[in-house]
Design an enzyme around this catalytic site. Structure first.
Site, mmCIF file in Angstrom:
data_model
loop_
_atom_site.group_PDB
_atom_site.id
_atom_site.type_symbol
_atom_site.label_atom_id
_atom_site.label_comp_id
_atom_site.label_asym_id
_atom_site.label_seq_id
_atom_site.Cartn_x
_atom_site.Cartn_y
_atom_site.Cartn_z
ATOM 1 C CB ALA A 127 -0.965 0.262 1.339
ATOM 2 N N GLY A 128 1.969 0.873 0.369
ATOM 3 C CA GLY A 128 3.734 2.485 0.265
ATOM 4 C C GLY A 128 2.478 3.138 2.043
ATOM 5 C CG LEU A 129 0.077 3.070 4.104
ATOM 6 C CD1 LEU A 129 -1.011 2.852 5.012
ATOM 7 C CD2 LEU A 129 0.003 4.342 3.881
ATOM 8 C CB SER A 130 7.442 1.963 5.979
ATOM 9 O OG SER A 130 7.477 2.912 4.569
ATOM 10 C CD GLU A 164 12.756 -2.471 2.646
ATOM 11 O OE1 GLU A 164 12.294 -2.288 1.655
ATOM 12 O OE2 GLU A 164 12.078 -2.301 3.543
ATOM 13 C CG ASP A 176 9.768 3.683 3.377
ATOM 14 O OD1 ASP A 176 9.797 5.186 3.058
ATOM 15 O OD2 ASP A 176 10.017 3.451 2.577
ATOM 16 C CE1 TYR A 226 10.973 3.021 -4.653
ATOM 17 C CE2 TYR A 226 13.151 2.138 -4.528
ATOM 18 C CZ TYR A 226 12.507 3.122 -4.040
ATOM 19 O OH TYR A 226 12.938 3.425 -3.082
#
Length: 395
Positions: A127-130, A164, A176, A226
């Site tokens: 969702a792009g909320l880390s 990551e 993040d 990305y």
């Protein structure tokens, strides 16, 4: 929180019966980035904030070198591996994130003897909320506490970023992990991703609220464009460095600098560079707007950020653009933009409290009518960074 904590501990004991001594409960938040997108890995400014929702980790040490992982979010899957079997495995799916952290901790000298671990994530994956930084930070922080291994929070964040980058294969910046680690309730973080210096900026919203809207179009960073955007930025930086070898990152450049090397650039690389340069300026202006309580000026900068991400960086896509177009026309909404890496995920909007329900109704009707997907809404509270909640001993 008391109900969640009891449920987590009960679930842990269900999956991992036996010794109740020294069960530990940790939490790391998700994050929302208010402005400053795709500037982090270019060494620029960002303005994220930690959410009150995130990832919980319950763990108990084992002494046989085995790690057994369960997640409330993936109840049909158990991930297990030994301290000597830490390679990435596609079949381990979500379990590769904690496994990658354990691998990095082992390299750092942490004495890991195994553990039973239970996770519960409140953040939607993709969702792009880390969600990835949240599970990474809660695992790294938790094991440093459990193993009494001394590591600063900055080094913990850097370890999670390395994981990551090298283990998962996503060339993300440091934003993040810093937001998840150092977040503070009712504050945003003005972070220089090049130097790791940051200030906490009070987030005084008055009668407005932050509303996060999930497109419910999932995207995976490693599978998106990305890494392609990062490569394009690196080509732009190389062109600039022929004239300015002293420049270390794209965010050292100005629009004038771009103009000087325009004839050497691919048109698409010029657009990427223009976004980075202007976005960096918008973050600085946004901090000044918040410090001066000029919330409407901040909202206009959010809108300009999305337009740049759509036109110059091309990371929005039709689902995010549809939300953006609907939301900026909603009564009571003074600012909105995509948040996160893009290609799906969420928008973040500033909406007057008494108009949130009509905002949700209008967005749902128009968005669902277009795509047949129903958006999800989160009225976001800004919370604190990673922490330990509880240490349970005995029965």
């Amino acid at each position: 929180m008391l109900g969640v904590k009891k449920q987590l501990l009960d679930d842990f004991r269900h999956y991992f019966p036996g010794n109740n001594d020294d069960i530990r409960l940790f939490f790391a938040p998700g994050r929302v980035n208010l402005i400053g997108e795709h500037t982090d890995y270019n060494g620029g400014y960002v303005l994220p904030a930690a959410l009150s929702k995130g990832t919980y980790m319950v763990c108990r040490v084992r002494h046989d070198g085995e790690f057994h992982l369960k997640s409330a979010n993936f109840p049909d899957q158990t991930v297990h591996f030994s301290i000597n079997q830490l390679d990435y495995k596609t079949s381990d799916d979500w379990g590769n994130y904690p496994k990658g952290i354990i691998s990095e901790l082992k390299k750092a000298g942490t004495e890991l003897t195994g553990a039973d671990i239970y996770y519960y994530g409140e953040i939607p994956n993709g969702a792009g909320l880390s969600s990835s930084a949240s599970i990474g930070m809660v695992t790294a922080f938790g094991f440093c506490q459990v193993c009494q291994f001394s590591m600063s929070l900055i080094d913990t964040a850097l370890l999670c970023q390395r994981m990551e980058n090298h283990y998962i294969g996503v060339n993300s910046g440091i934003m993040d992990q810093f937001a998840v680690g150092f977040g503070k309730k009712d504050h945003a973080m003005f972070l220089n991703c090049g130097t790791h210096e940051f200030d906490l900026v009070p987030l005084r919203l008055g009668n407005y609220k932050l509303v996060i809207t999930n497109t419910n179009k999932r995207r995976g960073l490693a599978d998106s464009k990305y890494n392609e955007r990062i490569a394009e930025c690196q080509r732009g930086l190389a062109a600039i460095q022929e004239l300015h070898p002293e420049y270390n990152t794209l965010t050292d450049i100005s629009l004038d600098d771009i103009e000087k090397v325009k004839n050497k650039l691919e048109p698409v690389v010029e657009k990427r560079m223009r976004h980075v340069a202007t976005e960096n300026e918008r973050v600085v202006a946004a901090v000044k707007a918040l410090e001066s309580d000029h919330l409407e000026a901040f909202g206009k900068l959010m809108i300009a950020s999305h337009e740049s991400l759509r036109n110059d960086y091309e990371v929005t896509g039709q689902h995010l653009d549809m939300l953006f177009d609907i939301q900026q026309d909603c009564k009571g909404c003074i600012g909105t933009r995509m948040t996160g890496a893009g290609f799906g995920g969420c928008t973040v909007s500033i909406v007057k409290g008494e108009q949130i329900e009509s905002f949700k109704e209008q967005v749902t009707m128009m968005y669902t009518g277009k795509f047949g997907l129903e958006p999800s809404f989160y009225i976001s509270e800004i919370g604190d960074g990673v922490k330990e909640f509880e240490r349970v001993t005995g029965k």
